[in-house]
Design an enzyme around this catalytic site. Sequence first.
Site, PDB file in Angstrom:
ATOM      1  N   LYS A   1       1.048  -2.020  15.372  1.00  0.00           N
ATOM      2  CA  LYS A   1       0.012  -1.590  14.431  1.00  0.00           C
ATOM      3  C   LYS A   1      -1.354  -2.064  14.928  1.00  0.00           C
ATOM      4  O   LYS A   1      -1.481  -3.187  15.424  1.00  0.00           O
ATOM      5  CB  LYS A   1       0.337  -2.184  13.051  1.00  0.00           C
ATOM      6  CG  LYS A   1      -0.580  -1.730  11.924  1.00  0.00           C
ATOM      7  CD  LYS A   1      -0.148  -2.369  10.598  1.00  0.00           C
ATOM      8  CE  LYS A   1      -0.957  -1.882   9.414  1.00  0.00           C
ATOM      9  NZ  LYS A   1      -0.520  -2.504   8.135  1.00  0.00           N
TER      10      LYS A   1
ATOM     11  N   SER B   1       0.291   0.901   4.462  1.00  0.00           N
ATOM     12  CA  SER B   1      -0.710   1.174   5.472  1.00  0.00           C
ATOM     13  C   SER B   1      -0.162   1.279   6.887  1.00  0.00           C
ATOM     14  O   SER B   1      -0.861   1.792   7.760  1.00  0.00           O
ATOM     15  CB  SER B   1      -1.779   0.088   5.432  1.00  0.00           C
ATOM     16  OG  SER B   1      -1.235  -1.161   5.820  1.00  0.00           O
TER      17      SER B   1
ATOM     18  N   SER C   1       2.973  -2.617   2.567  1.00  0.00           N
ATOM     19  CA  SER C   1       2.563  -1.802   3.718  1.00  0.00           C
ATOM     20  C   SER C   1       3.559  -1.688   4.865  1.00  0.00           C
ATOM     21  O   SER C   1       3.351  -0.905   5.781  1.00  0.00           O
ATOM     22  CB  SER C   1       1.234  -2.311   4.275  1.00  0.00           C
ATOM     23  OG  SER C   1       0.166  -1.864   3.470  1.00  0.00           O
TER      24      SER C   1
END
Lengths: 94, 471
Positions: free
Chosen positions: B67, B142, B166
Amino acid sequence: MIEREQVLHVARLARLLLSDEEVERMREELSGILDHIEKIGELDLDGVDPTSHVIALENVLRPDEPRPSLAREAALSMAPQPGDTGFGVPSPGS
Amino acid sequence: MSELLDLTAAQTAASLRAGEVSTDELFDHSRARAANDDLGAFLWVAEDAPPPVSAQAPLAGVPLAVKDIFCAEGVPSTSGSRILEGYRPAYTATVVERLAAAGAPMVGKTNMDEFAMGSSNENSAYGPVRNPWDRERVPGGSSGGSAAAVAAGIAPWAIGTDTGGSIRQPASLCGLVGLKPTYGSVSRYGMIAFASSLDQAGPITRDVTDAALLFRHMVGRDPCDSTSLDHPEEIELPQADRLDGLRFGVPPELSGEGIEPGVLTVLKDVLGRVEHLGGTVNETRLPHSPHGLSAYYVLAPAEASANLARYDGVRYGLRAGNGDLLSMYEHTRAEGFGDEVKRRIMLGTYALSSGYYDAYYGRAQRVRTKIVADFASAFESCDFVITPTSPSVAFRIGERTGDPLAMYLSDYCAVPASLAGLPAISIPGGLSEGLPVGIQLVGPAFSENRLLQAAHALEGAIAFPTGPPPT
């Protein structure tokens, strides 16, 4: 509904420049979210301690010994206005 | 070769060890797939091969999608924000370093909601991510890019971060396994901060074994993160196929009102499987959990408003405006932050401002105490709490962007475990409307081994396919 002046005050605290359109939208959206959040006002929380950290850790210390840190050049390398020894910024003005 | 990327990471590791494919070939192939990704999952793809990795290393050279919230030295690390466009950190996050050292080299950085604020990946400054199950739908957020990349078979596995769901919610929406570890068990050093008392890194994988394998090499105290600590147990690879004697508590507060009927059907089916495997299912109350979301949307924005004060155009990232210092701050932040980030900074600043602090921040911290106590009391009568991970299946791109509250409700079931700092895993429980539904298990602090064992047994019974979705 929170007031326009409140939005502008908070934006000033947060160093955020908002357009007139954003101020209006923020008024509506923040008011809606705050209405939802205010439900926690209904709970009886007398005598309940606040939690800021969930894991029992206190006073995490390390020996106070000098050791290498990030080199100055590396720290300055991503700055928008690097100087020889520090970060360049505009004048604070009057 | 392309069949190889449809395997789980552990299966891929076995192929590498057997010499059926070399680590270099696999990395090149994975890199090419990431470069051709048409889901919007990647923000950066490795240009060079990593230093040689031995197939005998613990993670065997299986490439990892990371990420974009994790800093990597010399590699663009934007956290999905315009304000960090072009930023190349001078150091690497501990987790990324540990995983590379264990043999999982970084193949790319994945798209995400800006500063991890969002549940759909639509708040990225670099465009949305498409869900490989239905390209008109969101992958969740997210960590949406990480989830889409793994679900589509572009990356064998990925890491994400979870502040209020997330990792778990995108895993749920993409038919994957996502583990949010106990707060403190994984170092946050080099993870671009959102809400520091909640942020935790964890794996997003095709199955539970992969999650255990990756997590095993993420844990441990880090002198650079004073809130990290050693996990009391070595993380094992789960083998369990039974749930005998284990008690699963179903909180009515998180499994009724507000949850889609199709999601509840899958939950019911999974509860049936729990009993079939020898476990017991009972109601367990979490009376304050319906207030979790409200407390979360005070605490997380409050912490974010402080953490994001660092983006001021002085040390790195964007600088805008040509007036005095104050004007530079205000223009930089106005141009660099997207709408959701501004909204949360405003919300957090408001909640912390003089006159409102006690009513919002102070109360929210007390609600957090009640939520911690709810779980402690639940775990007196059950081993795990079981709920849906997300109230709904993947929603359409654009469906919730106009209504921040509707978007926040995506994290209704995920937020309580975050506030209590507890480990929680989402595993695919089945389909509703042809889309994946995740089921969440929450355990006591540092119970990851037991959580992974139970998830492994359930996974075997559910038999959700681990390959990319049917096309």
